[in-house]
Design a protein around this motif. Structure first.
Motif, PDB file in Angstrom:
ATOM      1  N   ARG A   1       0.835  -1.226   0.000  1.00  0.00           N
ATOM      2  CA  ARG A   1       0.000   0.000   0.000  1.00  0.00           C
ATOM      3  C   ARG A   1       0.858   1.258   0.000  1.00  0.00           C
ATOM      4  N   GLU A   2       1.913   1.258   0.800  1.00  0.00           N
ATOM      5  CA  GLU A   2       2.820   2.410   0.848  1.00  0.00           C
ATOM      6  C   GLU A   2       3.520   2.614  -0.493  1.00  0.00           C
ATOM      7  N   ARG A   3       3.935   1.530  -1.114  1.00  0.00           N
ATOM      8  CA  ARG A   3       4.610   1.632  -2.413  1.00  0.00           C
ATOM      9  C   ARG A   3       3.687   2.176  -3.487  1.00  0.00           C
ATOM     10  N   ARG A   4       2.405   1.830  -3.414  1.00  0.00           N
ATOM     11  CA  ARG A   4       1.453   2.289  -4.440  1.00  0.00           C
ATOM     12  C   ARG A   4       1.352   3.807  -4.466  1.00  0.00           C
ATOM     13  N   LYS A   5       1.578   4.449  -3.351  1.00  0.00           N
ATOM     14  CA  LYS A   5       1.468   5.907  -3.288  1.00  0.00           C
ATOM     15  C   LYS A   5       2.551   6.611  -4.084  1.00  0.00           C
ATOM     16  N   THR A   6       3.700   5.973  -4.271  1.00  0.00           N
ATOM     17  CA  THR A   6       4.832   6.625  -4.929  1.00  0.00           C
ATOM     18  C   THR A   6       5.071   6.135  -6.357  1.00  0.00           C
ATOM     19  N   VAL A   7       4.252   5.224  -6.846  1.00  0.00           N
ATOM     20  CA  VAL A   7       4.444   4.641  -8.175  1.00  0.00           C
ATOM     21  C   VAL A   7       3.975   5.601  -9.252  1.00  0.00           C
ATOM     22  N   MET A   8       4.742   5.676 -10.313  1.00  0.00           N
ATOM     23  CA  MET A   8       4.370   6.561 -11.425  1.00  0.00           C
ATOM     24  C   MET A   8       3.941   5.773 -12.658  1.00  0.00           C
ATOM     25  N   SER A   9       4.449   4.583 -12.841  1.00  0.00           N
ATOM     26  CA  SER A   9       4.151   3.781 -14.024  1.00  0.00           C
ATOM     27  C   SER A   9       2.852   2.997 -13.821  1.00  0.00           C
ATOM     28  N   SER A  10       2.020   2.972 -14.844  1.00  0.00           N
ATOM     29  CA  SER A  10       0.765   2.229 -14.745  1.00  0.00           C
ATOM     30  C   SER A  10       1.023   0.724 -14.701  1.00  0.00           C
ATOM     31  N   ARG A  11       2.060   0.273 -15.374  1.00  0.00           N
ATOM     32  CA  ARG A  11       2.405  -1.145 -15.358  1.00  0.00           C
ATOM     33  C   ARG A  11       2.855  -1.575 -13.958  1.00  0.00           C
ATOM     34  N   THR A  12       3.673  -0.777 -13.314  1.00  0.00           N
ATOM     35  CA  THR A  12       4.110  -1.080 -11.955  1.00  0.00           C
ATOM     36  C   THR A  12       2.930  -1.058 -10.995  1.00  0.00           C
ATOM     37  N   LEU A  13       2.042  -0.103 -11.182  1.00  0.00           N
ATOM     38  CA  LEU A  13       0.847  -0.017 -10.339  1.00  0.00           C
ATOM     39  C   LEU A  13      -0.016  -1.274 -10.508  1.00  0.00           C
ATOM     40  N   ARG A  14      -0.154  -1.734 -11.730  1.00  0.00           N
ATOM     41  CA  ARG A  14      -0.929  -2.948 -11.998  1.00  0.00           C
ATOM     42  C   ARG A  14      -0.287  -4.151 -11.299  1.00  0.00           C
ATOM     43  N   MET A  15       1.031  -4.252 -11.364  1.00  0.00           N
ATOM     44  CA  MET A  15       1.735  -5.359 -10.706  1.00  0.00           C
ATOM     45  C   MET A  15       1.582  -5.288  -9.184  1.00  0.00           C
ATOM     46  N   LEU A  16       1.677  -4.090  -8.636  1.00  0.00           N
ATOM     47  CA  LEU A  16       1.488  -3.935  -7.192  1.00  0.00           C
ATOM     48  C   LEU A  16       0.067  -4.293  -6.778  1.00  0.00           C
ATOM     49  N   ASN A  17      -0.911  -3.926  -7.602  1.00  0.00           N
ATOM     50  CA  ASN A  17      -2.300  -4.291  -7.307  1.00  0.00           C
ATOM     51  C   ASN A  17      -2.485  -5.812  -7.328  1.00  0.00           C
ATOM     52  N   GLN A  18      -1.821  -6.494  -8.261  1.00  0.00           N
ATOM     53  CA  GLN A  18      -1.891  -7.954  -8.299  1.00  0.00           C
ATOM     54  C   GLN A  18      -1.248  -8.557  -7.055  1.00  0.00           C
ATOM     55  N   MET A  19      -0.107  -8.011  -6.661  1.00  0.00           N
ATOM     56  CA  MET A  19       0.553  -8.500  -5.444  1.00  0.00           C
ATOM     57  C   MET A  19      -0.321  -8.247  -4.211  1.00  0.00           C
ATOM     58  N   LEU A  20      -1.012  -7.122  -4.216  1.00  0.00           N
ATOM     59  CA  LEU A  20      -1.904  -6.803  -3.103  1.00  0.00           C
ATOM     60  C   LEU A  20      -3.068  -7.798  -3.049  1.00  0.00           C
ATOM     61  N   GLU A  21      -3.628  -8.123  -4.203  1.00  0.00           N
ATOM     62  CA  GLU A  21      -4.709  -9.116  -4.249  1.00  0.00           C
ATOM     63  C   GLU A  21      -4.227 -10.470  -3.757  1.00  0.00           C
ATOM     64  N   ILE A  22      -3.022 -10.864  -4.169  1.00  0.00           N
ATOM     65  CA  ILE A  22      -2.463 -12.139  -3.726  1.00  0.00           C
ATOM     66  C   ILE A  22      -2.254 -12.121  -2.217  1.00  0.00           C
TER      67      ILE A  22
END
Length: 163
Positions: free
Chosen positions: A121-142
């Motif tokens: 969640r903390e990392r999502r706040k600083t992400v700029m790339s949509s691809r990285t955000l998508r990967m973080l969201n998948q990791m969050l779901e997992i």
């Protein structure tokens, strides 16, 4: 059992989430392997304990003739009776071992899952790339899925054991 796999997945995901971050919660691969091996060893110890102590009560035939269980004995088959109501004989060792296993596993697995979730969640706040955000969201779901499975397989039985 699939629970050792869950232990491995939770520890490895936590390691992946904290891979490039400094901090005391970050575990090296060797430390991750050690944690997984210790937790799996604690689980495996329950198997021989169950085989040794989950035996019929010395008073099994007398208990089987009681009104509460007579109908089951009449149906045929094998009736495994651990002891009279509220008085388990040998199986109490297995129950204590299971309780200790759950008490050791639960805080570790829930703690690692919650820490992974908060870090993502903390990392999502600083992400700029949509691809990285998508990967973080998948990791969050997992991570949420692993937490749900951990609660279902560890927390609920531990609470039931304590009640």
């Amino acid at each position: 059992s699939c629970l050792p796999c869950l232990v491995y997945l939770i520890v490895r995901l936590h390691g992946m989430v904290l891979q490039e971050m400094p901090g005391r919660w970050r575990l090296s691969k060797r430390q991750q392997l050690f944690v997984v091996c210790v937790l799996i060893f604690i689980e495996v110890v329950n198997m021989p304990l169950f085989a040794l102590h989950a035996t019929n009560s010395r008073k099994a035939e007398k208990i089987a003739q009681s009104e509460d269980l007579a109908w089951m004995a009449e149906r045929g088959g094998v009736l495994l009776i651990f002891g009279d109501f509220g008085q388990p004989e040998q199986v109490i060792h297995v129950l204590v071992s299971l309780g200790v296993t759950l008490a050791v596993h639960t805080p570790v697995m829930v703690g690692l899952s919650l820490h992974s979730i908060s870090t993502i969640r903390e990392r999502r706040k600083t992400v700029m790339s949509s691809r990285t955000l998508r990967m973080l969201n998948q990791m969050l779901e997992i991570s949420y899925s692993q937490l749900k499975v951990t609660i279902l397989n560890r927390v609920v039985p531990l609470l039931a054991f304590l009640i």
